[in-house]
Design a protein around this motif. Structure first.
Motif, short mmCIF file in Angstrom:
data_model
loop_
_atom_site.label_atom_id
_atom_site.label_comp_id
_atom_site.label_asym_id
_atom_site.label_seq_id
_atom_site.Cartn_x
_atom_site.Cartn_y
_atom_site.Cartn_z
N GLU A 219 -19.70 13.78 -2.79
CA GLU A 219 -20.53 14.52 -3.74
C GLU A 219 -21.27 13.55 -4.67
OE1 GLU A 219 -17.31 15.29 -3.23
OE2 GLU A 219 -17.41 17.27 -2.30
N PHE B 24 -24.35 11.87 -3.32
CA PHE B 24 -25.56 12.70 -3.33
C PHE B 24 -26.04 12.98 -4.75
CE2 PHE B 24 -24.23 13.93 1.02
CZ PHE B 24 -25.45 13.83 1.68
N ASN B 25 -25.13 12.93 -5.72
CA ASN B 25 -25.47 13.34 -7.09
C ASN B 25 -26.14 12.23 -7.91
OD1 ASN B 25 -24.46 15.89 -6.64
ND2 ASN B 25 -22.58 15.61 -7.80
N HIS C 58 -10.84 21.94 -2.05
CA HIS C 58 -9.52 21.48 -1.58
C HIS C 58 -8.64 20.91 -2.69
CE1 HIS C 58 -11.24 17.46 -1.56
NE2 HIS C 58 -12.23 17.93 -0.81
N LEU D 10 -15.14 12.32 5.48
CA LEU D 10 -16.10 11.75 4.53
C LEU D 10 -15.76 12.17 3.12
CD1 LEU D 10 -19.43 12.21 6.54
CD2 LEU D 10 -18.11 10.12 6.21
N PHE E 139 -23.02 15.01 9.75
CA PHE E 139 -23.35 13.61 10.05
C PHE E 139 -23.06 13.27 11.51
CE2 PHE E 139 -23.06 12.97 5.39
CZ PHE E 139 -24.21 12.22 5.18
N ASN E 140 -22.11 13.97 12.13
CA ASN E 140 -21.67 13.61 13.48
C ASN E 140 -22.57 14.15 14.60
OD1 ASN E 140 -19.53 12.19 12.43
ND2 ASN E 140 -17.95 13.71 12.93
N GLU F 178 -6.42 27.50 8.06
CA GLU F 178 -6.83 26.10 8.17
C GLU F 178 -8.24 25.87 7.65
OE1 GLU F 178 -5.79 24.51 12.00
OE2 GLU F 178 -3.66 24.88 11.63
N LEU F 179 -8.45 26.32 6.42
CA LEU F 179 -9.73 26.13 5.75
C LEU F 179 -9.58 25.03 4.70
CD1 LEU F 179 -10.77 29.85 5.20
CD2 LEU F 179 -12.04 28.17 6.56
N ASP F 180 -10.63 24.20 4.54
CA ASP F 180 -10.58 23.12 3.55
C ASP F 180 -11.11 23.57 2.19
OD1 ASP F 180 -9.57 21.47 5.51
OD2 ASP F 180 -11.56 20.82 6.14
N LEU G 285 -29.48 18.13 0.78
CA LEU G 285 -28.37 17.72 -0.08
C LEU G 285 -28.80 16.64 -1.07
CD1 LEU G 285 -25.28 17.56 2.34
CD2 LEU G 285 -25.99 19.41 0.83
N THR H 194 -18.95 20.56 -4.87
CA THR H 194 -18.25 20.30 -3.62
C THR H 194 -19.20 20.28 -2.44
OG1 THR H 194 -16.74 21.22 -1.98
CG2 THR H 194 -17.65 22.77 -3.55
N LEU H 195 -18.97 19.31 -1.55
CA LEU H 195 -19.72 19.27 -0.29
C LEU H 195 -18.74 19.32 0.89
CD1 LEU H 195 -22.48 16.63 -1.15
CD2 LEU H 195 -22.71 19.11 -1.00
N THR H 196 -17.58 19.90 0.67
CA THR H 196 -16.61 20.04 1.76
C THR H 196 -17.26 20.80 2.92
OG1 THR H 196 -14.85 20.10 0.14
CG2 THR H 196 -14.32 20.90 2.35
N TRP I 14 -23.79 18.52 -7.03
CA TRP I 14 -22.83 19.27 -6.23
C TRP I 14 -21.42 19.19 -6.81
CZ3 TRP I 14 -25.83 22.05 -3.54
CH2 TRP I 14 -27.02 21.53 -3.03
N ILE J 232 -19.03 18.70 6.16
CA ILE J 232 -19.96 17.61 5.89
C ILE J 232 -19.86 16.54 6.99
CG2 ILE J 232 -18.34 16.38 4.35
CD1 ILE J 232 -22.01 16.61 3.53
N GLU J 233 -18.66 16.32 7.51
CA GLU J 233 -18.49 15.35 8.59
C GLU J 233 -19.32 15.76 9.81
OE1 GLU J 233 -15.87 16.68 6.93
OE2 GLU J 233 -15.03 14.92 5.91
N LEU K 78 -18.37 8.73 14.64
CA LEU K 78 -17.96 10.14 14.53
C LEU K 78 -16.88 10.20 13.46
CD1 LEU K 78 -17.84 11.16 18.28
CD2 LEU K 78 -19.24 12.22 16.51
N LEU L 77 -29.04 17.99 5.63
CA LEU L 77 -28.68 16.73 4.98
C LEU L 77 -29.72 16.30 3.97
CD1 LEU L 77 -27.00 14.54 7.74
CD2 LEU L 77 -25.97 15.40 5.62
#
Lengths: 351, 351
Positions: free
Chosen positions: B89, B92-93, A147, B70, A92-93, A128-130, A60, A69-71, A67, A88-89, B66, A57
């Motif tokens: 993004e 952070f940018n 995405h 994001l 933070f979680n 199931e990829l973002d 970042l 993308t930060l997916t 950035w 990214i969630e 949780l 984090l």
């Protein structure tokens, strides 16, 4: 965390961003406009498996990075090859001392820049990829399809499918078609209209060859539209499920064929009995009723095999099976059902 | 930053997440399964316009939260109503002292939980949004539909469209159709097969009524398939563009109709001349050539109006115009083109 493994092209800072649509940098010169490379962004976040979420984090926040993308944070090995993905969630979680190795998703796929953009959208749904990691020939991460692009690609490809199915040639997408002038639309629609006309002339020839059967039983002419329509209807159903299933890689063709034969048998039996009964009651001719009922059964059943064969042959030739739906398949199926109909009539009347 | 404006339902901590597919919390009991409410996640990040990017980022680290998504930090006013969106993004940018008011995107749309999920996917495409804010009746933020759900919805709706267009009834999506047993597939496909059969019987009746015309000119029977096919082909093209345009709200129907009349005229003229020439050369009958050519012209032209009318009427009745494509439209268009064909033949032969 060290993001520099992902190569970044095209200048730095605000200038870079200003030049790119939607604020994200596209990898320029990456081959065809519908390739993964053309859709890929390159300023993606990366990390090492032994790094902690907290370290990742704070990396970042590096003011030198902008950035795209930060997916995901892409977790890389020593050779910059992706090992896993962390959303990214999740960063933070989890407690900041958690290592990326512990929280990364390990089952994912990566694409190369020369692959078709549709592959990115289909992979996103299947897996199931973002966002989809993009790698070079040595397996090193060079970017990602994010995405928002995946959504655009899916939508474009779908519009293309639907327009193609309606016989609208080489459609560059839905929006350009909406805004196209009449002249452009005529040029995009005329080719399939002409192919259809040629197919229709073949159908005319076939019916013409069976003139004697029509002279013997004029009522046979009355049933041409229903025989053609019904064979087409069942073929469209078969073909649609098959083609969509193939494009998602979610179908075992032979198992599907086996099921489809049972389904077609049931639909053809039900339709044939009803149509034969109608023909008998309406024209009081057991001969016409037999011809119409039997021909409808054979032709619906045959239509299912044609509907199965066209996309399978296209796939075997390395073409997109989706070309097996729409006007071309309809013409073939129409011509075959007319042939079946009059062959049955001929055999019944003159054998 | 204070994320608590976004109401959170369904327990807290790991228990909450464990119960939800894909690790994200769905708002339970939010009406129909295909509503925005059923797709919405509720643990979303929020902030105030005068907060800085640095403050917003450190609030994201709150160990009591949780996050479900994001993708955006939703910037809210005093009454919890969304004012703008800031991508993760962007947070952070920008330099940490930048206020959210300065970097937020102000043009966006929000949905309510009772709206159709398809609306979320279409809004995402139309407005280029990566996640859609969801608000209650008072305009307060209660959650969001995130990009992974938007992608799933778009894909499901596409599959539904395509299956419906092929006359596969109430399809619950592509995957269940792939895996359905033969019996279920028969039940889903039979309704449209039967409607088609009924339409086909009407067509049989119509051709039967024109028996005298066929007796006078048997060659007219040979052209039934091509007349029906061509009208259908042009109608499918018109209808496909119209329906897709309507579903995206990207079309002005009357302007489209005007353009379409020009396009249909050109396609119908070209096809009619070619078919009349073929009829003349093949059957050496100017009468047949005239009937076939003129009937094809009228019937292709009429087909365009039918293709335009069906989705427009459906939309006027508050139904999904997409039902105006597929088997139902095909039957209507087939019956009308047969009627036109034999009416022209009758008028030419017996007037």
């Amino acid at each position: 965390m060290n993001g520099r493994e992902a190569s970044s092209t095209g200048g730095t800072g605000e200038a870079r961003r200003a030049g790119a649509a939607g604020g994200a940098q596209r990898a320029g010169g990456a081959g065809r406009p519908d390739s993964v490379g053309a859709r890929m962004v390159t300023e993606v976040a990366t990390g090492r498996p032994d790094e902690t979420a907290g370290q990742a984090l704070s990396a970042l926040g590096d003011p030198a990075r902008l950035w795209d993308t930060l997916t995901y944070v892409f977790v890389l090995d020593e050779g910059s090859r992706p090992l896993g993905l962390v959303t990214i969630e999740r960063l933070f979680n989890v407690p900041p001392e958690t290592t990326l190795a512990k929280i990364m998703r390990r089952d994912f796929i990566a694409l190369t820049p020369d692959e078709d953009q549709e592959e990115a959208a289909l992979s996103a749904i299947r897996e199931e990829l973002d966002a989809i990691p993009v790698i070079d020939a040595e397996g090193r991460l060079i970017g990602a399809v994010d995405h928002d692009d995946i959504l655009d690609i899916l939508h474009e490809e779908h519009a293309e499918d639907i327009l193609r199915q309606a016989g609208i040639q080489a459609a560059p997408g839905l929006r350009p078609i909406m805004e196209a002038g009449a002249r452009e639309l005529i040029l995009r629609r005329l080719p399939w209209i002409l192919v259809g006309l040629a197919g229709g002339m073949v159908a005319t020839e076939i019916v013409g060859r069976f003139e004697r059967a029509l002279e013997a039983q004029l009522a046979l002419a009355f049933f041409i539209p229903v025989i053609v329509y019904m064979s087409d209807a069942v073929a469209t159903q078969t073909e649609t499920i098959l083609i969509r299933g193939m494009s998602l890689g979610r179908i075992e063709p032979w198992r599907y064929l086996a099921r489809e034969i049972g389904v077609a048998f049931a639909l053809a039996v039900a339709s044939s009995i009803l149509l034969a009964a109608f023909a008998l009651l309406r024209f009081l001719s057991p001969t016409v009723a037999f011809i119409v009922g039997f021909a409808l059964f054979v032709s619906m059943f045959a239509a299912v095999f044609v509907a199965f064969a066209i996309p399978s042959i296209l796939a075997g030739l390395g073409k997109d099976p989706a070309y097996g739906s729409g006007p071309f398949a309809t013409i073939i199926s129409d011509v075959i059902s007319i042939l079946v109909y009059f062959a049955v009539a001929w055999a019944t009347l003159f054998r």
